[in-house]
Scaffold this motif. Sequence first.
Motif, PDB file in Angstrom:
ATOM      1  N   GLY A   9     -82.869  -0.915 -68.227  1.00 56.65           N
ATOM      2  CA  GLY A   9     -83.647  -0.773 -66.836  1.00 56.65           C
ATOM      3  C   GLY A   9     -84.075   0.445 -66.459  1.00 56.65           C
ATOM      4  N   GLN A  10     -84.686   0.717 -65.490  1.00 58.53           N
ATOM      5  CA  GLN A  10     -85.460   1.871 -65.248  1.00 58.53           C
ATOM      6  C   GLN A  10     -84.414   2.617 -63.942  1.00 58.53           C
ATOM      7  OE1 GLN A  10     -88.074   3.795 -66.081  1.00 58.53           O
ATOM      8  NE2 GLN A  10     -89.017   2.227 -67.358  1.00 58.53           N
ATOM      9  N   THR A  11     -83.622   1.642 -63.374  1.00 63.82           N
ATOM     10  CA  THR A  11     -82.655   2.261 -62.175  1.00 63.82           C
ATOM     11  C   THR A  11     -81.226   1.800 -62.641  1.00 63.82           C
ATOM     12  OG1 THR A  11     -83.115   0.347 -60.791  1.00 63.82           O
ATOM     13  CG2 THR A  11     -84.491   2.370 -60.507  1.00 63.82           C
ATOM     14  N   ASN A  12     -81.104   0.616 -63.017  1.00 62.33           N
ATOM     15  CA  ASN A  12     -79.748   0.019 -63.213  1.00 62.33           C
ATOM     16  C   ASN A  12     -79.103  -0.074 -64.541  1.00 62.33           C
ATOM     17  OD1 ASN A  12     -81.545  -1.894 -63.775  1.00 62.33           O
ATOM     18  ND2 ASN A  12     -80.597  -3.407 -62.874  1.00 62.33           N
ATOM     19  N   GLY A  13     -79.874   0.604 -65.499  1.00 57.67           N
ATOM     20  CA  GLY A  13     -79.302   0.664 -66.722  1.00 57.67           C
ATOM     21  C   GLY A  13     -77.882   1.136 -66.719  1.00 57.67           C
ATOM     22  N   THR A  14     -77.245   0.865 -67.830  1.00 61.88           N
ATOM     23  CA  THR A  14     -75.753   1.410 -67.984  1.00 61.88           C
ATOM     24  C   THR A  14     -75.774   2.729 -68.013  1.00 61.88           C
ATOM     25  OG1 THR A  14     -75.453  -0.949 -69.242  1.00 61.88           O
ATOM     26  CG2 THR A  14     -73.825   1.030 -69.617  1.00 61.88           C
ATOM     27  N   LEU A  15     -74.941   3.281 -67.334  1.00 66.16           N
ATOM     28  CA  LEU A  15     -74.720   4.956 -67.498  1.00 66.16           C
ATOM     29  C   LEU A  15     -73.866   5.035 -68.957  1.00 66.16           C
ATOM     30  CD1 LEU A  15     -75.006   7.806 -66.229  1.00 66.16           C
ATOM     31  CD2 LEU A  15     -72.694   7.223 -64.862  1.00 66.16           C
ATOM     32  N   LEU A  16     -74.380   6.001 -69.613  1.00 69.58           N
ATOM     33  CA  LEU A  16     -74.011   6.184 -70.881  1.00 69.58           C
ATOM     34  C   LEU A  16     -73.024   7.601 -70.639  1.00 69.58           C
ATOM     35  CD1 LEU A  16     -76.781   5.294 -72.979  1.00 69.58           C
ATOM     36  CD2 LEU A  16     -74.960   3.894 -72.470  1.00 69.58           C
ATOM     37  N   THR A  17     -73.643   8.582 -70.047  1.00 68.16           N
ATOM     38  CA  THR A  17     -73.056  10.006 -70.214  1.00 68.16           C
ATOM     39  C   THR A  17     -73.685  10.848 -69.286  1.00 68.16           C
ATOM     40  OG1 THR A  17     -72.225  11.782 -71.328  1.00 68.16           O
ATOM     41  CG2 THR A  17     -74.375  10.954 -71.970  1.00 68.16           C
ATOM     42  N   LYS A  18     -73.615  12.004 -68.780  1.00 61.61           N
ATOM     43  CA  LYS A  18     -74.349  12.972 -68.158  1.00 61.61           C
ATOM     44  C   LYS A  18     -74.513  14.252 -69.084  1.00 61.61           C
ATOM     45  CE  LYS A  18     -72.623  11.376 -63.691  1.00 61.61           C
ATOM     46  NZ  LYS A  18     -71.874  11.599 -62.527  1.00 61.61           N
ATOM     47  N   ILE A  19     -75.559  15.073 -68.821  1.00 63.24           N
ATOM     48  CA  ILE A  19     -75.728  16.224 -69.180  1.00 63.24           C
ATOM     49  C   ILE A  19     -75.988  17.361 -68.174  1.00 63.24           C
ATOM     50  CG2 ILE A  19     -77.066  17.747 -70.917  1.00 63.24           C
ATOM     51  CD1 ILE A  19     -77.850  15.436 -72.378  1.00 63.24           C
ATOM     52  N   VAL A  20     -75.355  18.615 -68.242  1.00 64.25           N
ATOM     53  CA  VAL A  20     -75.789  19.703 -67.211  1.00 64.25           C
ATOM     54  C   VAL A  20     -76.087  20.834 -67.973  1.00 64.25           C
ATOM     55  CG1 VAL A  20     -73.965  18.686 -65.673  1.00 64.25           C
ATOM     56  CG2 VAL A  20     -73.073  20.296 -67.318  1.00 64.25           C
ATOM     57  N   ASN A  21     -77.055  21.472 -67.609  1.00 66.01           N
ATOM     58  CA  ASN A  21     -77.517  22.787 -67.918  1.00 66.01           C
ATOM     59  C   ASN A  21     -76.652  23.855 -67.003  1.00 66.01           C
ATOM     60  OD1 ASN A  21     -78.770  25.086 -69.005  1.00 66.01           O
ATOM     61  ND2 ASN A  21     -80.801  24.652 -68.253  1.00 66.01           N
ATOM     62  N   GLU A  22     -76.093  24.586 -67.537  1.00 68.00           N
ATOM     63  CA  GLU A  22     -75.229  25.667 -66.849  1.00 68.00           C
ATOM     64  C   GLU A  22     -75.554  27.265 -66.862  1.00 68.00           C
ATOM     65  OE1 GLU A  22     -71.264  24.825 -68.128  1.00 68.00           O
ATOM     66  OE2 GLU A  22     -70.794  23.387 -66.658  1.00 68.00           O
ATOM     67  N   ASN A  23     -76.718  27.326 -67.543  1.00 71.20           N
ATOM     68  CA  ASN A  23     -77.515  28.572 -67.843  1.00 71.20           C
ATOM     69  C   ASN A  23     -78.880  28.416 -67.487  1.00 71.20           C
ATOM     70  OD1 ASN A  23     -77.917  31.301 -68.551  1.00 71.20           O
ATOM     71  ND2 ASN A  23     -78.069  30.525 -70.443  1.00 71.20           N
ATOM     72  N   PRO A  24     -79.348  28.741 -66.288  1.00 73.28           N
ATOM     73  CA  PRO A  24     -78.640  29.657 -64.948  1.00 73.28           C
ATOM     74  C   PRO A  24     -77.671  28.567 -64.311  1.00 73.28           C
ATOM     75  CG  PRO A  24     -80.796  29.283 -64.520  1.00 73.28           C
ATOM     76  CD  PRO A  24     -80.912  28.864 -65.782  1.00 73.28           C
ATOM     77  N   MET A  25     -77.006  29.182 -63.579  1.00 74.69           N
ATOM     78  CA  MET A  25     -76.143  28.503 -62.583  1.00 74.69           C
ATOM     79  C   MET A  25     -76.382  28.835 -61.324  1.00 74.69           C
ATOM     80  SD  MET A  25     -73.469  26.601 -62.127  1.00 74.69           S
ATOM     81  CE  MET A  25     -72.451  26.612 -63.527  1.00 74.69           C
ATOM     82  N   TYR A  26     -76.577  27.752 -60.574  1.00 71.46           N
ATOM     83  CA  TYR A  26     -76.974  27.756 -58.922  1.00 71.46           C
ATOM     84  C   TYR A  26     -75.737  28.179 -58.298  1.00 71.46           C
ATOM     85  CZ  TYR A  26     -81.795  26.565 -60.032  1.00 71.46           C
ATOM     86  OH  TYR A  26     -82.899  26.298 -60.446  1.00 71.46           O
ATOM     87  N   VAL A  27     -75.875  28.859 -57.189  1.00 68.77           N
ATOM     88  CA  VAL A  27     -74.763  28.934 -56.067  1.00 68.77           C
ATOM     89  C   VAL A  27     -75.258  28.703 -54.857  1.00 68.77           C
ATOM     90  CG1 VAL A  27     -72.638  30.200 -55.290  1.00 68.77           C
ATOM     91  CG2 VAL A  27     -73.240  30.525 -57.611  1.00 68.77           C
ATOM     92  N   TYR A  28     -74.831  27.541 -54.006  1.00 66.04           N
ATOM     93  CA  TYR A  28     -75.241  27.430 -52.671  1.00 66.04           C
ATOM     94  C   TYR A  28     -74.434  27.890 -51.713  1.00 66.04           C
ATOM     95  CZ  TYR A  28     -79.033  24.349 -54.855  1.00 66.04           C
ATOM     96  OH  TYR A  28     -80.199  24.096 -55.516  1.00 66.04           O
ATOM     97  N   PHE A  29     -74.874  28.435 -50.412  1.00 63.40           N
ATOM     98  CA  PHE A  29     -73.973  28.866 -49.634  1.00 63.40           C
ATOM     99  C   PHE A  29     -74.660  28.930 -48.260  1.00 63.40           C
ATOM    100  CE2 PHE A  29     -76.015  32.545 -51.352  1.00 63.40           C
ATOM    101  CZ  PHE A  29     -76.317  33.283 -50.601  1.00 63.40           C
ATOM    102  N   ASP A  30     -73.774  28.983 -47.188  1.00 60.28           N
ATOM    103  CA  ASP A  30     -74.559  28.881 -45.860  1.00 60.28           C
ATOM    104  C   ASP A  30     -74.521  29.966 -45.032  1.00 60.28           C
ATOM    105  OD1 ASP A  30     -75.334  25.957 -45.934  1.00 60.28           O
ATOM    106  OD2 ASP A  30     -73.218  25.397 -45.408  1.00 60.28           O
ATOM    107  N   VAL A  31     -75.444  30.671 -44.275  1.00 59.52           N
ATOM    108  CA  VAL A  31     -75.504  31.791 -43.639  1.00 59.52           C
ATOM    109  C   VAL A  31     -75.858  31.626 -42.177  1.00 59.52           C
ATOM    110  CG1 VAL A  31     -76.330  33.105 -45.746  1.00 59.52           C
ATOM    111  CG2 VAL A  31     -78.014  32.196 -43.987  1.00 59.52           C
ATOM    112  N   ASP A  32     -75.485  32.483 -41.345  1.00 58.78           N
ATOM    113  CA  ASP A  32     -75.362  32.267 -39.970  1.00 58.78           C
ATOM    114  C   ASP A  32     -76.905  32.745 -39.355  1.00 58.78           C
ATOM    115  OD1 ASP A  32     -75.438  35.210 -38.903  1.00 58.78           O
ATOM    116  OD2 ASP A  32     -74.067  34.987 -40.499  1.00 58.78           O
ATOM    117  N   GLU A  33     -77.244  32.441 -38.210  1.00 68.34           N
ATOM    118  CA  GLU A  33     -78.663  32.766 -37.806  1.00 68.34           C
ATOM    119  C   GLU A  33     -79.253  34.274 -37.823  1.00 68.34           C
ATOM    120  OE1 GLU A  33     -79.498  30.947 -34.111  1.00 68.34           O
ATOM    121  OE2 GLU A  33     -78.818  29.110 -34.506  1.00 68.34           O
ATOM    122  N   ARG A  34     -78.056  35.131 -37.535  1.00 70.26           N
ATOM    123  CA  ARG A  34     -78.570  36.443 -37.371  1.00 70.26           C
ATOM    124  C   ARG A  34     -78.755  36.937 -38.779  1.00 70.26           C
ATOM    125  NH1 ARG A  34     -77.236  39.660 -33.015  1.00 70.26           N
ATOM    126  NH2 ARG A  34     -76.346  38.583 -31.306  1.00 70.26           N
TER     127      ARG A  34
END
Length: 367
Positions: free
Chosen positions: A176-201
């Motif tokens: 199925g398009q949405t409910n097919g059996t989950l087989l595995t996952k692949i991640v691309n780690e190059n480049p790597m993202y880093v998310y962080f929060d900054v104050d208003e100033r």
Amino acid sequence: MPVPKVTTTAVVAQETLDSDDYTGQTEASEMVDIRARVFGYLKSIEFKDGDFVTGPVLGPNGEVEKEGQILFTVEPDEYEAIHNQSLARIDLNQANLTLAKAKLARNAALLKSSAVSREEYEESVAAVASTEATITAARADASRTAVDLKHTVIRAPISGRIDRAMVSKGSLLTGGQTNGTLLTKIVNENPMYVYFDVDERSLLRYMRMRAATRESAPGSLRDLDIRVYLQLADETDYKHEGTLDFISTTVNRTTGTARLRGVFKNEDRSLAGGLFVRLRIPVSKPYEALLIPEAALATDQSVKYVYVVGPDGTTRRQTVELGGTRGEMRIVTAGLKAGEHVIVKGLQRVKPGQKVDAELIAATSLH
């Protein structure tokens, strides 16, 4: 009274710059769930858990020059039979079309001598059109069955590190398009993202930097090439260099912060997704600052001070004003001069105006 022995170090003048420090979390730049697209029994698993797999190779115009690596195969027998049946239906209707066209040509010739009625001739025309439409439908059905057959071979859509296989060979998969059996996952780690929060100033400062180059880079942090440095939990310095490339469009009303993203090359795979890291963003031009070890500082209520040892070995108490930290060192903005000697060991045995037996060592020898 015996002369107390103390250890001193010289106030160091060193080029440095001011920076903002944050805590962030790493996240893979690409992450894909691999799911089954068709029903069937899993025939084979073509990778080992944790392997690096390769995705499709694209040409200069985005066309696929080489398919991605095969990950799984589903038993194709039923889908091959259905596809062959679709192809046979096309051939059958092609034969019917040939017959219908021949009958139409014959009726067209007979119509001129009134050997057949106008009604029979129009039926021949309709038969040709109907058969052509049937062939179009059969070809569409064959395209659909070809897609199903193609999905019995599951390939890597991107290059990256693959997770474990979450099913075993012989398992019955749900497609199925949405409910097919989950087989595995692949991640691309190059480049790597880093998310962080900054104050208003800080956010306003970065936005002004962005506005200053709006003609060449309208609203984009990516083109400003703002450097950001990363430190892992087991590291003492910020040795990973990246750039800012994204800023959220709105500020969180609850926290008064905005989310930024840094991009870091990760060719050596030293960064993994989900790590908490320290980030440092330079916000000034390089300048010369005076630095002393943290061990030299003492506190009297809210006042920070050090003991300075003069050329004759006499101590004096000196109030200082402090800036930021640089590793184990602290910036002194007022109260000291470069080259003066401050006590780093034996502070508890010293009083102002007292003679001491001082041993001078380099600041790096304290660690």
